[in-house]
Design a protein around this motif. Structure first.
Motif, short mmCIF file in Angstrom:
data_model
loop_
_atom_site.label_atom_id
_atom_site.label_comp_id
_atom_site.label_asym_id
_atom_site.label_seq_id
_atom_site.Cartn_x
_atom_site.Cartn_y
_atom_site.Cartn_z
N GLU A 26 0.87 -1.18 0.00
CA GLU A 26 0.00 0.00 0.00
C GLU A 26 0.90 1.22 0.00
OE1 GLU A 26 -3.17 0.17 2.82
OE2 GLU A 26 -3.64 -1.95 2.57
N ILE A 27 0.70 2.12 -0.94
CA ILE A 27 1.56 3.29 -1.08
C ILE A 27 0.68 4.53 -1.01
CG2 ILE A 27 3.20 4.46 -2.59
CD1 ILE A 27 3.87 1.57 -3.63
N ASP A 28 0.89 5.33 0.04
CA ASP A 28 0.03 6.51 0.23
C ASP A 28 0.47 7.68 -0.66
OD1 ASP A 28 2.19 7.85 1.53
OD2 ASP A 28 1.50 7.20 3.51
N ASP A 29 -0.33 8.73 -0.66
CA ASP A 29 -0.09 9.89 -1.52
C ASP A 29 1.24 10.56 -1.22
OD1 ASP A 29 -2.47 9.46 -2.81
OD2 ASP A 29 -3.58 10.99 -1.69
N GLU A 30 1.60 10.66 0.06
CA GLU A 30 2.86 11.31 0.45
C GLU A 30 4.05 10.54 -0.13
OE1 GLU A 30 5.38 12.63 4.42
OE2 GLU A 30 3.39 11.77 4.66
N GLU A 31 4.01 9.21 -0.04
CA GLU A 31 5.08 8.38 -0.58
C GLU A 31 5.16 8.53 -2.11
OE1 GLU A 31 6.70 3.80 0.04
OE2 GLU A 31 4.73 4.34 0.83
N ARG A 32 4.02 8.55 -2.76
CA ARG A 32 3.99 8.74 -4.22
C ARG A 32 4.58 10.10 -4.61
NH1 ARG A 32 0.30 5.24 -7.19
NH2 ARG A 32 -0.73 3.83 -5.75
N GLU A 33 4.26 11.14 -3.83
CA GLU A 33 4.80 12.48 -4.11
C GLU A 33 6.32 12.48 -4.00
OE1 GLU A 33 2.85 15.40 -1.65
OE2 GLU A 33 0.87 14.81 -2.41
N LEU A 34 6.86 11.80 -2.98
CA LEU A 34 8.31 11.73 -2.82
C LEU A 34 8.95 10.98 -3.98
CD1 LEU A 34 8.53 11.09 1.02
CD2 LEU A 34 9.15 13.20 -0.20
N MET A 35 8.30 9.92 -4.43
CA MET A 35 8.81 9.17 -5.58
C MET A 35 8.80 10.04 -6.83
SD MET A 35 6.97 5.50 -5.12
CE MET A 35 7.42 4.37 -3.84
N GLU A 36 7.71 10.79 -7.04
CA GLU A 36 7.62 11.68 -8.20
C GLU A 36 8.70 12.76 -8.14
OE1 GLU A 36 3.57 13.11 -8.34
OE2 GLU A 36 2.79 11.08 -8.61
N ARG A 37 8.96 13.27 -6.94
CA ARG A 37 10.01 14.28 -6.78
C ARG A 37 11.38 13.71 -7.12
NH1 ARG A 37 11.65 16.77 -1.07
NH2 ARG A 37 13.64 17.61 -1.75
N ALA A 38 11.67 12.49 -6.65
CA ALA A 38 12.95 11.85 -6.95
C ALA A 38 13.13 11.70 -8.45
CB ALA A 38 13.05 10.49 -6.26
N LEU A 39 12.06 11.34 -9.15
CA LEU A 39 12.11 11.18 -10.60
C LEU A 39 12.30 12.52 -11.30
CD1 LEU A 39 11.94 9.17 -12.95
CD2 LEU A 39 9.47 9.53 -12.95
#
Length: 106
Positions: free
Chosen positions: A78-91
């Motif tokens: 399960e991946i929450d919105d905050e984790e997804r945002e951090l992943m998008e930022r890293a990319l």
């Protein structure tokens, strides 16, 4: 001309030991970090993350890879919105994001 492989973001768990100037709490014996790192493959993401942590005066001991967002979702994570945002930022920044640091005590 070969096609450039796209960057992906990998979730990494890193264990660090102690080193002078590492910024960890005085009585800590090391720490665990959760990082999101971009790379064309997991090996590149690991190499970049270890290099950056060493530049930050941390002492990486062990790295465990948990895959890309898609791989983690397939595994039922399960991946929450905050984790997804951090992943998008890293990319977007082609960078390593340290999302969590937990000091270890004996």
């Amino acid at each position: 001309m070969s096609e450039k492989r796209p960057q992906q973001v990998y979730t990494l768990a890193i264990e660090v030991g102690r080193k002078p100037g590492d910024g960890l709490p005085d009585k800590a014996t090391g720490a665990g970090l959760i990082c999101y790192a971009s790379g064309v493959d997991e090996a590149e993401a690991v190499r970049e993350t270890v290099a950056i942590l060493k530049q930050a005066d941390l002492a990486p001991l062990d790295v465990s890879g948990y895959g890309t967002l898609e791989e983690r979702l397939k595994n039922g994570d399960e991946i929450d919105d905050e984790e997804r945002e951090l992943m998008e930022r890293a990319l977007a920044e082609n960078s390593v994001i340290v999302a969590q640091m937990t000091p270890f005590y004996e």
